[in-house]
Design a protein around this motif. Structure first.
Motif, PDB file in Angstrom:
ATOM      1  N   ALA A  67       0.700   7.272   3.191  1.00  0.00           N
ATOM      2  CA  ALA A  67      -0.369   8.268   3.257  1.00  0.00           C
ATOM      3  C   ALA A  67       0.125   9.658   2.907  1.00  0.00           C
ATOM      4  CB  ALA A  67      -0.977   8.274   4.657  1.00  0.00           C
ATOM      5  N   LYS A 112      -4.588   5.994  -4.921  1.00  0.00           N
ATOM      6  CA  LYS A 112      -3.369   5.623  -4.203  1.00  0.00           C
ATOM      7  C   LYS A 112      -2.676   4.499  -4.967  1.00  0.00           C
ATOM      8  CE  LYS A 112      -4.697   6.864   0.523  1.00  0.00           C
ATOM      9  NZ  LYS A 112      -4.858   6.365   1.912  1.00  0.00           N
ATOM     10  N   GLU A 116       0.842  -1.195   0.000  1.00  0.00           N
ATOM     11  CA  GLU A 116       0.000   0.000   0.000  1.00  0.00           C
ATOM     12  C   GLU A 116       0.874   1.241   0.000  1.00  0.00           C
ATOM     13  OE1 GLU A 116      -3.122   0.193  -0.296  1.00  0.00           O
ATOM     14  OE2 GLU A 116      -3.933  -1.764   0.233  1.00  0.00           O
ATOM     15  N   ALA A 117       0.397   2.286  -0.697  1.00  0.00           N
ATOM     16  CA  ALA A 117       1.149   3.537  -0.754  1.00  0.00           C
ATOM     17  C   ALA A 117       1.136   4.223   0.601  1.00  0.00           C
ATOM     18  CB  ALA A 117       0.534   4.451  -1.809  1.00  0.00           C
ATOM     19  N   HIS A 123      -0.780   1.191  -5.692  1.00  0.00           N
ATOM     20  CA  HIS A 123      -0.959  -0.080  -4.973  1.00  0.00           C
ATOM     21  C   HIS A 123      -0.350  -1.181  -5.824  1.00  0.00           C
ATOM     22  CE1 HIS A 123      -2.801  -3.335  -2.741  1.00  0.00           C
ATOM     23  NE2 HIS A 123      -3.441  -3.746  -3.818  1.00  0.00           N
ATOM     24  N   SER A 149      -4.660  13.216  -3.562  1.00  0.00           N
ATOM     25  CA  SER A 149      -4.837  12.263  -4.651  1.00  0.00           C
ATOM     26  C   SER A 149      -6.202  11.610  -4.610  1.00  0.00           C
ATOM     27  CB  SER A 149      -3.750  11.189  -4.560  1.00  0.00           C
ATOM     28  OG  SER A 149      -3.896  10.237  -5.583  1.00  0.00           O
TER      29      SER A 149
END
Length: 545
Positions: free
Chosen positions: A39, A47, A36-37, A49, A44
């Protein structure tokens, strides 16, 4: 499959779907690793992924273990400044109302295990449309798994057979299959999103941003690099390589073109919109000849060999036929009759039909007329295919028999593969194609050429500029003899009119196959395509220099 596939058009397999490959045990995929990217970062809508999995493919008798990464990279339209978000407050970062447009571009990347990245070529692959995903190249050409389809007839419904792809390009290069914005699992969002991503220049910019972000994410800036585009992917490649080379200072080792169209004035089926431009009719004749030969409709009997017959068709098309068309209404009736008779010989069409058409028969008309006496429509993407007429009284073909014959196999197999083997796409719809034509901006700012405010742009100057800017850039042209969507001779014609010095013409090589638009849909042609592309990469990757 829309766009240049005109609802006719235009893979990465880690294990068998539906039916395992003969002699292979069904694999059990390892648990997927999700990334997961973070935060923090720009405000955006999307995100980034990615999901990691592992697999094995056998190419040329050699086992290749690989890591697959299925994921998204977020890109922005031209003019976006990545410093803008830094001045925003934390509250602003969460505000998605009236957001700027952006695209989440889906990709599947395959990395050979044990190969140091700096010494490993990497190839970016994409189909065209515009509006097509890359399921076709992914599932039919160079991914680790390939769906099995009938050679020139309709593939029966599921279950489909997906097998080890012994012609995967993983023996020569790491691979990145990319879905264009809005297609496949790629998505666009934000204010004026269609305007931001749907157009010749906007599309190329999105791909340019993707390539740069990918090179950064996976630390591949120093790898030998290649572009591989099919159909509309070829004009995308021409614009993209010029943008990357001249704007971003990123030289590529090679550009590989499959089923080429760089000049839209030549597009089969649009000539009636520009009656004074005759070259579009000329470049189709060799494909007509190949098609008549395949279906045994050459008057007087089929010649023994295809290639010599095609050379005769090329000679006729570029001399007598081109001269007759150029005369317009001034043509002498006797000359017109003689040319019509020769065109009938090469095309398999009746002389009376050709005369009624004023010597001008476009692709959709040809597909409709050639086998109408048999109650059949001839394929457009691949003229080896035939299907029942939808409307015997219509002027043009209403559908493409090859698209109808293969699409379900590709789409069904990929949907199962990506979810079961790549562990990507849960609760998401995969869009094999989307209709972008109501939004697509055909204006193009070619290097040194004013924008053309209508469909009919040419991107030949882009490729020529990139080749002159980087005189080491090599180009590989591939085409199918039975392709009526982007006729093989059109690609030859375009490249021999490319505005480059003679010293650079040796940087271009040509390969043709007894197949159609999707050259790889014919097993023997796929093998030849694989071998030719591998040879091209290995002699241009600079690893042994």
């Amino acid at each position: 499959m829309k766009g240049f596939r005109l609802a006719l058009l235009g893979s990465a397999m880690a294990m068998a779907i539906a039916i395992p490959a003969q002699g292979e045990a069904k694999d059990t995929p390892p648990p997927a690793k999700h990334d997961e990217a973070h935060a923090d970062g720009p405000p955006s809508l999307f995100k980034p992924h990615s999901v990691t999995s592992n697999g094995t493919v056998t190419v040329g008798g050699q086992r290749i273990d690989y890591r697959a990464e299925a994921g998204t990279i977020v890109v922005h339209p031209k003019g976006w400044d990545d410093s803008d978000w830094r001045s925003k407050s934390p509250k602003d970062l969460a505000d998605k109302s009236n957001a700027s447009p952006e695209a989440s571009m889906f990709y599947v990347a395959y990395f050979k295990n044990g190969a140091p990245s700096p010494d490993r070529p990497i190839t970016f692959l994409y189909n065209g449309g515009p509006g097509s995903s890359t399921v076709w190249l992914h599932m039919g050409a160079f991914g680790p798994r390939r769906v099995v389809t009938k050679d020139d007839s309709h593939t029966p419904a599921a279950p489909y057979s997906v097998v080890n792809n012994s012609d995967s390009l993983l023996d020569a290069s790491d691979l990145v299959f990319i879905d264009a914005p809005g297609t496949g699992f790629s998505r666009i969002a934000g204010k004026d999103k269609e305007k931001a991503f749907y157009g010749i220049d906007a599309d190329a910019h999105a791909f340019s941003e993707f390539v740069k972000a990918f090179l950064t994410k996976y630390n591949r800036w120093n790898s030998p690099k290649y572009l591989f585009g099919e159909s509309y992917g070829t004009p995308r490649s021409a614009v993209l390589i010029n943008d990357l080379t001249t704007d971003d200072d990123i030289d590529f080792n090679g550009v590989i073109l499959l089923s080429q169209i760089l000049d839209f004035h030549l597009f089969a089926g649009l000539q009636a919109g520009n009656p004074g431009a005759v070259e579009g009719y000329v470049v189709q004749v060799p494909t007509y000849a190949a098609t008549a030969w395949y279906h045994n409709l050459v008057p007087g009997g089929r010649p023994a060999e295809l290639e010599p017959f095609l050379k005769q068709a090329e000679q006729f098309a570029t001399t007598e036929y081109a001269a007759a068309l150029a005369q317009g209404s001034e043509i002498d009736p006797a000359t017109k009759q003689a040319v019509a008779k020769k065109l009938a010989y090469f095309s398999g069409l009746p002389v009376d039909y050709i005369l009624k058409a004023d010597l001008r028969v476009d692709g959709p008309e040809y597909s409709k007329e050639l086998q109408q006496a048999r109650g059949l429509t001839t394929g457009r993407l691949d003229t080896r295919f035939s299907g029942p007429d939808m409307d015997p009284l219509s002027k043009d073909a209403e559908y493409d028999p090859q698209s109808a014959a293969l699409s379900s196999a590709y789409v069904s197999a990929f949907n199962q593969y990506t979810r079961n083997s790549l562990h990507y796409g849960e609760h998401q719809a995969y869009k094999p194609s989307i209709n972008v034509f109501q939004y697509w901006d055909w204006k193009h700012d070619a290097p040194g050429v004013p924008s053309i405010p209508a469909m009919g742009s040419s991107v030949m100057p882009d490729l020529a500029t990139a080749m002159k800017y980087d005189p080491q850039l090599k180009v590989m042209v591939n085409g199918g003899y039975y392709d009526l969507a982007t006729p093989f001779y059109q690609g030859w014609y375009e490249m021999h009119h490319l505005p480059i010095p003679d010293s650079l013409r040796g940087n271009i090589e040509y390969h043709y196959y007894q197949s159609g638009h999707m050259v790889y849909a014919h097993a023997e042609s796929l093998k030849k395509l694989h071998d030719n592309v591998v040879a091209f990469i290995r002699k241009t990757d600079n690893l042994n220099n």
